[in-house]
Design an enzyme around this catalytic site. Structure first.
Site, PDB file in Angstrom:
ATOM      1  N   ASP A 207     -34.612   2.228  23.766  1.00 44.57           N
ATOM      2  CA  ASP A 207     -33.138   2.905  25.309  1.00 44.57           C
ATOM      3  C   ASP A 207     -32.628   2.718  24.398  1.00 44.57           C
ATOM      4  O   ASP A 207     -32.233   1.314  23.531  1.00 44.57           O
ATOM      5  CB  ASP A 207     -33.612   2.956  26.459  1.00 44.57           C
ATOM      6  CG  ASP A 207     -33.311   3.392  27.083  1.00 44.57           C
ATOM      7  OD1 ASP A 207     -32.352   4.209  26.861  1.00 44.57           O
ATOM      8  OD2 ASP A 207     -33.247   3.929  28.345  1.00 44.57           O
TER       9      ASP A 207
ATOM     10  N   HIS B 212     -31.353   9.538  17.440  1.00 43.19           N
ATOM     11  CA  HIS B 212     -32.448   9.393  17.797  1.00 43.19           C
ATOM     12  C   HIS B 212     -33.430   9.290  16.817  1.00 43.19           C
ATOM     13  O   HIS B 212     -34.398   8.585  16.185  1.00 43.19           O
ATOM     14  CB  HIS B 212     -33.483  10.646  18.712  1.00 43.19           C
ATOM     15  CG  HIS B 212     -32.940  11.231  19.511  1.00 43.19           C
ATOM     16  ND1 HIS B 212     -33.406   9.847  20.737  1.00 43.19           N
ATOM     17  CD2 HIS B 212     -32.143  12.274  20.786  1.00 43.19           C
ATOM     18  CE1 HIS B 212     -33.182  10.552  22.188  1.00 43.19           C
ATOM     19  NE2 HIS B 212     -32.321  11.345  21.957  1.00 43.19           N
TER      20      HIS B 212
ATOM     21  N   ARG C  41     -33.895  17.706  28.968  1.00 44.85           N
ATOM     22  CA  ARG C  41     -32.404  16.860  28.624  1.00 44.85           C
ATOM     23  C   ARG C  41     -32.160  18.856  27.758  1.00 44.85           C
ATOM     24  O   ARG C  41     -33.089  19.525  27.701  1.00 44.85           O
ATOM     25  CB  ARG C  41     -32.659  15.574  27.179  1.00 44.85           C
ATOM     26  CG  ARG C  41     -32.843  14.863  28.130  1.00 44.85           C
ATOM     27  CD  ARG C  41     -33.131  13.758  27.192  1.00 44.85           C
ATOM     28  NE  ARG C  41     -33.043  12.377  27.591  1.00 44.85           N
ATOM     29  CZ  ARG C  41     -32.882  11.240  27.299  1.00 44.85           C
ATOM     30  NH1 ARG C  41     -32.095  10.936  26.439  1.00 44.85           N
ATOM     31  NH2 ARG C  41     -33.269  10.080  27.894  1.00 44.85           N
TER      32      ARG C  41
ATOM     33  N   LEU D 272     -52.935  -2.338  13.016  1.00 42.49           N
ATOM     34  CA  LEU D 272     -52.091  -2.037  13.400  1.00 42.49           C
ATOM     35  C   LEU D 272     -52.364  -1.523  14.279  1.00 42.49           C
ATOM     36  O   LEU D 272     -51.978   0.404  13.876  1.00 42.49           O
ATOM     37  CB  LEU D 272     -50.413  -2.501  13.515  1.00 42.49           C
ATOM     38  CG  LEU D 272     -49.664  -1.740  14.931  1.00 42.49           C
ATOM     39  CD1 LEU D 272     -49.331  -2.945  15.634  1.00 42.49           C
ATOM     40  CD2 LEU D 272     -48.405  -1.141  14.264  1.00 42.49           C
TER      41      LEU D 272
HETATM   42  C1  FPP Z   1     -34.027   7.485  24.969  1.00 45.25           C
HETATM   43  O1  FPP Z   1     -32.505   6.688  24.342  1.00 45.25           O
HETATM   44  C2  FPP Z   1     -35.053   7.089  24.007  1.00 45.25           C
HETATM   45  C3  FPP Z   1     -35.900   8.552  24.015  1.00 45.25           C
HETATM   46  C4  FPP Z   1     -35.381   9.736  24.927  1.00 45.25           C
HETATM   47  C5  FPP Z   1     -36.706   9.150  23.063  1.00 45.25           C
HETATM   48  C6  FPP Z   1     -37.276   7.841  21.991  1.00 45.25           C
HETATM   49  C7  FPP Z   1     -37.335   8.405  21.017  1.00 45.25           C
HETATM   50  C8  FPP Z   1     -37.008   7.922  19.586  1.00 45.25           C
HETATM   51  C9  FPP Z   1     -36.262   6.194  19.593  1.00 45.25           C
HETATM   52  C10 FPP Z   1     -37.075   8.371  18.344  1.00 45.25           C
HETATM   53  C11 FPP Z   1     -37.929   9.336  18.084  1.00 45.25           C
HETATM   54  C12 FPP Z   1     -39.713   8.148  18.387  1.00 45.25           C
HETATM   55  C13 FPP Z   1     -40.607   9.347  16.915  1.00 45.25           C
HETATM   56  C14 FPP Z   1     -41.818   8.361  17.139  1.00 45.25           C
HETATM   57  C15 FPP Z   1     -40.670   9.574  16.092  1.00 45.25           C
HETATM   58  P1  FPP Z   1     -31.511   7.506  25.140  1.00 45.25           P
HETATM   59  O2  FPP Z   1     -31.392   9.170  24.567  1.00 45.25           O
HETATM   60  O3  FPP Z   1     -31.746   7.886  26.458  1.00 45.25           O
HETATM   61  O4  FPP Z   1     -30.264   7.121  24.965  1.00 45.25           O
HETATM   62  P2  FPP Z   1     -28.978   6.308  26.002  1.00 45.25           P
HETATM   63  O5  FPP Z   1     -29.589   5.745  27.146  1.00 45.25           O
HETATM   64  O6  FPP Z   1     -28.001   5.166  25.528  1.00 45.25           O
HETATM   65  O7  FPP Z   1     -28.268   8.297  26.322  1.00 45.25           O
END
Ligand code: FPP
Length: 235
Positions: free
Chosen positions: A16, A33, A67, A127
């Site tokens: 997150d 992301h 989203r 892994l």
């Molecule tokens: C939350 O951050 C994260 C997500 C909704 C997606 C997680 C995705 C990745 C780490 C990248 C893609 C993954 C792969 C495997 C390629 P948020 O956008 O909710 O952050 P915020 O709360 O600060 O807005």
């Protein structure tokens, strides 16, 4: 020389804070992301080298479709690229990849890439990276219940044989041991519908670090905190 830190078998992470990381830098959410995806790649490699057996990550939830379209598209394209990189690197990589979650709402090309990568890495001994994609725990649980009900109707199994172990085999995580430790970054303290069955006895660890800033050293800190807590399994 520091002390040797014994890793648990399975660590799960709710990645997150990509959005906040990007905002601080006046970047787009998709750029956040992207930074998150490269961070995962690096962390998985380091964890693999250190001997971790399973790493499960929440990449896209059943709720994330809500989203903005541009963000969803950005995430799907990142995932495409991410899966492709693993396909390209299979020969020099001993990691196995498994994807949990629904497949029916993903674009056909992404679904095919995922199936190909899973087959390609099925025999790998390093892994196992478990990527949760269009995943939600409640969704996984009702799908498992449906699969079980269908097997009963077909006469393959009888309803009264159902117990914890049998049911676990109908989950997307069949064959994967439960995580001992869940890490959530960026200060939020919720499960957000992630692996609720599997995390029943896990230690929960929260950190204020935003996901793109969360490195291997931070993971070791979480593992140390986990070791410091006494685990009793309700006994
Ligand atoms: C939350 O951050 C994260 C997500 C909704 C997606 C997680 C995705 C990745 C780490 C990248 C893609 C993954 C792969 C495997 C390629 P948020 O956008 O909710 O952050 P915020 O709360 O600060 O807005």
């Amino acid at each position: 020389m520091g002390d040797i830190i014994i890793l648990p078998e399975h660590i799960a992470i709710i990645m997150d804070g990509n959005g906040r990381w990007a905002k601080k830098r006046l970047l787009t959410k998709t750029a956040g992301h992207k930074a998150g995806a490269s961070n995962l790649r690096k962390l998985a490699e380091q964890a693999n080298k250190a001997g971790l057996r399973y790493l499960s990550v929440y990449a896209f939830s059943t709720e994330n479709w809500k989203r903005p379209a541009a963000e969803v598209e950005g995430l799907m394209n990142l995932l495409r690229g991410y899966i492709q990189e693993y396909i390209d690197d299979t020969n020099k990589n001993d990691m196995r990849v498994r994807v949990i979650g629904r497949r029916d709402r993903l674009a056909l090309d992404l679904r095919e890439k995922i199936e190909y990568l899973e087959q390609l890495t099925a025999g790998k001994t390093g892994l196992t990276l478990v990527i949760a994609l269009d995943y939600g725990s409640r969704d996984e649980l009702w799908r498992a219940a449906r699969k079980f009900a269908a097997a009963c109707t077909k006469g393959d199994i009888s309803g009264d044989t159902l117990d914890e172990d049998v049911f676990a085999n109908y989950l997307d995580t069949a064959g994967i041991p439960d995580p001992q430790l869940l890490i959530r970054t960026s200060g939020e303290q919720r499960l957000s519908n992630f692996m609720m069955w599997q995390l029943a006895y896990s230690e929960l660890y929260y950190t204020d670090k935003l996901w793109p800033d969360f490195g291997f050293k931070d993971m070791l800190e979480a593992v140390q905190a986990y070791h410091a807590r006494e685990r009793r399994f309700g006994g």
